[in-house]
Design a protein around this motif. Structure first.
Motif, PDB file in Angstrom:
ATOM      1  N   SER A  46      -2.947  94.804  20.150  1.00 14.63           N
ATOM      2  CA  SER A  46      -4.028  94.799  19.166  1.00 14.63           C
ATOM      3  C   SER A  46      -3.580  95.485  17.881  1.00 14.63           C
ATOM      4  CB  SER A  46      -5.253  95.512  19.733  1.00 14.63           C
ATOM      5  OG  SER A  46      -4.967  96.869  19.969  1.00 14.63           O
ATOM      6  N   ARG A  47      -4.377  95.311  16.866  1.00 12.38           N
ATOM      7  CA  ARG A  47      -4.174  95.992  15.600  1.00 12.38           C
ATOM      8  C   ARG A  47      -4.977  97.282  15.639  1.00 12.38           C
ATOM      9  NH1 ARG A  47      -2.622  93.085  11.212  1.00 12.38           N
ATOM     10  NH2 ARG A  47      -4.156  94.065   9.865  1.00 12.38           N
ATOM     11  N   ILE A  48      -4.649  98.206  14.754  1.00 11.26           N
ATOM     12  CA  ILE A  48      -5.449  99.423  14.665  1.00 11.26           C
ATOM     13  C   ILE A  48      -6.499  99.257  13.582  1.00 11.26           C
ATOM     14  CG2 ILE A  48      -3.604 100.916  15.511  1.00 11.26           C
ATOM     15  CD1 ILE A  48      -3.321 101.843  12.502  1.00 11.26           C
ATOM     16  N   ALA A  49      -7.641  99.901  13.757  1.00  9.87           N
ATOM     17  CA  ALA A  49      -8.678  99.892  12.724  1.00  9.87           C
ATOM     18  C   ALA A  49      -8.284 100.854  11.609  1.00  9.87           C
ATOM     19  CB  ALA A  49     -10.025 100.289  13.310  1.00  9.87           C
ATOM     20  N   PHE A  50      -7.794 102.016  11.994  1.00  7.40           N
ATOM     21  CA  PHE A  50      -7.308 102.989  11.014  1.00  7.40           C
ATOM     22  C   PHE A  50      -6.425 104.009  11.717  1.00  7.40           C
ATOM     23  CE2 PHE A  50     -11.155 104.953  12.644  1.00  7.40           C
ATOM     24  CZ  PHE A  50     -10.776 106.284  12.823  1.00  7.40           C
ATOM     25  N   LYS A  51      -5.622 104.663  10.927  1.00  7.37           N
ATOM     26  CA  LYS A  51      -4.774 105.756  11.405  1.00  7.37           C
ATOM     27  C   LYS A  51      -4.956 106.907  10.430  1.00  7.37           C
ATOM     28  CE  LYS A  51      -0.819 104.727  13.186  1.00  7.37           C
ATOM     29  NZ  LYS A  51      -1.176 105.057  14.558  1.00  7.37           N
ATOM     30  N   LEU A  52      -5.232 108.113  10.944  1.00  6.59           N
ATOM     31  CA  LEU A  52      -5.315 109.307  10.114  1.00  6.59           C
ATOM     32  C   LEU A  52      -3.926 109.900  10.010  1.00  6.59           C
ATOM     33  CD1 LEU A  52      -7.958 112.067  10.096  1.00  6.59           C
ATOM     34  CD2 LEU A  52      -5.531 112.667  10.124  1.00  6.59           C
ATOM     35  N   VAL A  53      -3.462 110.096   8.776  1.00  9.47           N
ATOM     36  CA  VAL A  53      -2.128 110.637   8.524  1.00  9.47           C
ATOM     37  C   VAL A  53      -2.262 111.886   7.659  1.00  9.47           C
ATOM     38  CG1 VAL A  53       0.157 110.154   7.574  1.00  9.47           C
ATOM     39  CG2 VAL A  53      -1.203 108.287   8.552  1.00  9.47           C
ATOM     40  N   TRP A  54      -1.741 113.003   8.140  1.00 18.12           N
ATOM     41  CA  TRP A  54      -1.735 114.208   7.318  1.00 18.12           C
ATOM     42  C   TRP A  54      -0.657 114.069   6.254  1.00 18.12           C
ATOM     43  CZ3 TRP A  54      -5.597 117.492   7.306  1.00 18.12           C
ATOM     44  CH2 TRP A  54      -6.428 117.537   8.428  1.00 18.12           C
ATOM     45  N   VAL A  55      -0.997 114.406   5.029  1.00 16.72           N
ATOM     46  CA  VAL A  55      -0.082 114.297   3.893  1.00 16.72           C
ATOM     47  C   VAL A  55       0.926 115.443   3.964  1.00 16.72           C
ATOM     48  CG1 VAL A  55       0.073 114.382   1.377  1.00 16.72           C
ATOM     49  CG2 VAL A  55      -1.802 113.124   2.479  1.00 16.72           C
ATOM     50  N   PRO A  56       2.234 115.132   3.845  1.00 16.22           N
ATOM     51  CA  PRO A  56       3.251 116.175   3.965  1.00 16.22           C
ATOM     52  C   PRO A  56       3.404 117.005   2.686  1.00 16.22           C
ATOM     53  CG  PRO A  56       4.321 114.086   3.574  1.00 16.22           C
ATOM     54  CD  PRO A  56       2.835 113.803   3.706  1.00 16.22           C
ATOM     55  N   ASN A  57       2.286 117.567   2.220  1.00 16.37           N
ATOM     56  CA  ASN A  57       2.353 118.484   1.089  1.00 16.37           C
ATOM     57  C   ASN A  57       2.604 119.886   1.640  1.00 16.37           C
ATOM     58  OD1 ASN A  57      -0.136 119.252   2.108  1.00 16.37           O
ATOM     59  ND2 ASN A  57      -1.327 118.410   0.431  1.00 16.37           N
ATOM     60  N   ARG A  58       2.578 120.869   0.785  1.00 15.08           N
ATOM     61  CA  ARG A  58       2.920 122.232   1.204  1.00 15.08           C
ATOM     62  C   ARG A  58       2.102 122.722   2.397  1.00 15.08           C
ATOM     63  NH1 ARG A  58       3.818 127.301  -2.810  1.00 15.08           N
ATOM     64  NH2 ARG A  58       4.672 128.692  -1.233  1.00 15.08           N
ATOM     65  N   GLY A  59       0.799 122.473   2.405  1.00 17.02           N
ATOM     66  CA  GLY A  59      -0.048 122.973   3.482  1.00 17.02           C
ATOM     67  C   GLY A  59      -0.506 121.933   4.473  1.00 17.02           C
ATOM     68  N   TYR A  60      -0.049 120.686   4.310  1.00 10.00           N
ATOM     69  CA  TYR A  60      -0.536 119.595   5.167  1.00 10.00           C
ATOM     70  C   TYR A  60      -2.063 119.675   5.256  1.00 10.00           C
ATOM     71  CZ  TYR A  60       4.207 118.492   6.712  1.00 10.00           C
ATOM     72  OH  TYR A  60       5.520 118.102   6.759  1.00 10.00           O
ATOM     73  N   ASP A  61      -2.699 119.847   4.091  1.00  7.89           N
ATOM     74  CA  ASP A  61      -4.136 120.095   4.055  1.00  7.89           C
ATOM     75  C   ASP A  61      -4.959 118.911   3.546  1.00  7.89           C
ATOM     76  OD1 ASP A  61      -3.357 120.123   1.415  1.00  7.89           O
ATOM     77  OD2 ASP A  61      -4.232 122.084   0.967  1.00  7.89           O
ATOM     78  N   THR A  62      -4.307 117.780   3.377  1.00  7.11           N
ATOM     79  CA  THR A  62      -4.953 116.557   2.905  1.00  7.11           C
ATOM     80  C   THR A  62      -4.596 115.450   3.880  1.00  7.11           C
ATOM     81  OG1 THR A  62      -4.709 117.296   0.618  1.00  7.11           O
ATOM     82  CG2 THR A  62      -5.066 114.944   0.948  1.00  7.11           C
ATOM     83  N   PHE A  63      -5.504 114.516   4.086  1.00  7.11           N
ATOM     84  CA  PHE A  63      -5.196 113.389   4.965  1.00  7.11           C
ATOM     85  C   PHE A  63      -5.520 112.090   4.247  1.00  7.11           C
ATOM     86  CE2 PHE A  63      -9.640 114.231   5.905  1.00  7.11           C
ATOM     87  CZ  PHE A  63     -10.193 112.957   5.888  1.00  7.11           C
ATOM     88  N   VAL A  64      -4.951 111.024   4.762  1.00 10.71           N
ATOM     89  CA  VAL A  64      -5.250 109.684   4.282  1.00 10.71           C
ATOM     90  C   VAL A  64      -5.509 108.809   5.508  1.00 10.71           C
ATOM     91  CG1 VAL A  64      -2.801 109.020   4.163  1.00 10.71           C
ATOM     92  CG2 VAL A  64      -4.456 107.802   2.776  1.00 10.71           C
ATOM     93  N   LEU A  65      -6.483 107.922   5.404  1.00 10.67           N
ATOM     94  CA  LEU A  65      -6.724 106.923   6.441  1.00 10.67           C
ATOM     95  C   LEU A  65      -6.092 105.627   5.967  1.00 10.67           C
ATOM     96  CD1 LEU A  65     -10.488 107.514   7.299  1.00 10.67           C
ATOM     97  CD2 LEU A  65      -8.482 108.415   8.489  1.00 10.67           C
ATOM     98  N   VAL A  66      -5.295 105.010   6.818  1.00  9.40           N
ATOM     99  CA  VAL A  66      -4.644 103.749   6.467  1.00  9.40           C
ATOM    100  C   VAL A  66      -5.000 102.697   7.512  1.00  9.40           C
ATOM    101  CG1 VAL A  66      -2.738 104.842   5.229  1.00  9.40           C
ATOM    102  CG2 VAL A  66      -2.487 104.366   7.660  1.00  9.40           C
TER     103      VAL A  66
END
Length: 110
Positions: A46-66
């Motif tokens: 199957s395909r995924i509906a979304f994946k949560l990915v933590w952004v590799p910034n200094r604090g890994y404090d932001t995420f993106v859904l793809v």
């Protein structure tokens, strides 16, 4: 036959309000390959509906859904208690260099 006996677990954990077939989360290990070789793509085909990915910034404090093609659906910077930093880093590491990490890397380098 590819698979295991997850039907009861999927039924219990599924969100029926999302329609037939339900929804569930699966292990992401292998999603950094092309084509993806994670549980959703190989075992469930199957395909995924979304994946949560933590952004590799200094604090890994932001995420993106793809989505399954790696396109951005949404992004955020949560407040309050976050998952452990090591867990956020590991989330990124298992998808590094894949279509799913592309947007997170762009955000980190902006």
């Amino acid at each position: 036959v590819v698979g295991n006996r997850l039907s009861d677990g999927i039924r219990i954990a599924s969100l029926s309000e999302l329609g037939p077939g339900g929804s569930w989360s699966t292990c992401a290990i292998g999603c950094n390959q092309s084509p993806p070789r994670d549980v959703a793509h190989v075992q469930f085909q199957s395909r995924i509906a979304f994946k949560l990915v933590w952004v590799p910034n200094r604090g890994y404090d932001t995420f993106v859904l793809v989505d399954d093609d790696g396109n951005e659906l949404a992004r955020g910077k949560p407040t309050g208690e976050l998952p452990d930093l090591d867990q956020r880093k590991m989330n990124y590491e298992i998808i590094r260099d894949s279509k799913y990490s592309r947007i997170a890397e762009v955000i980190a380098n902006a």
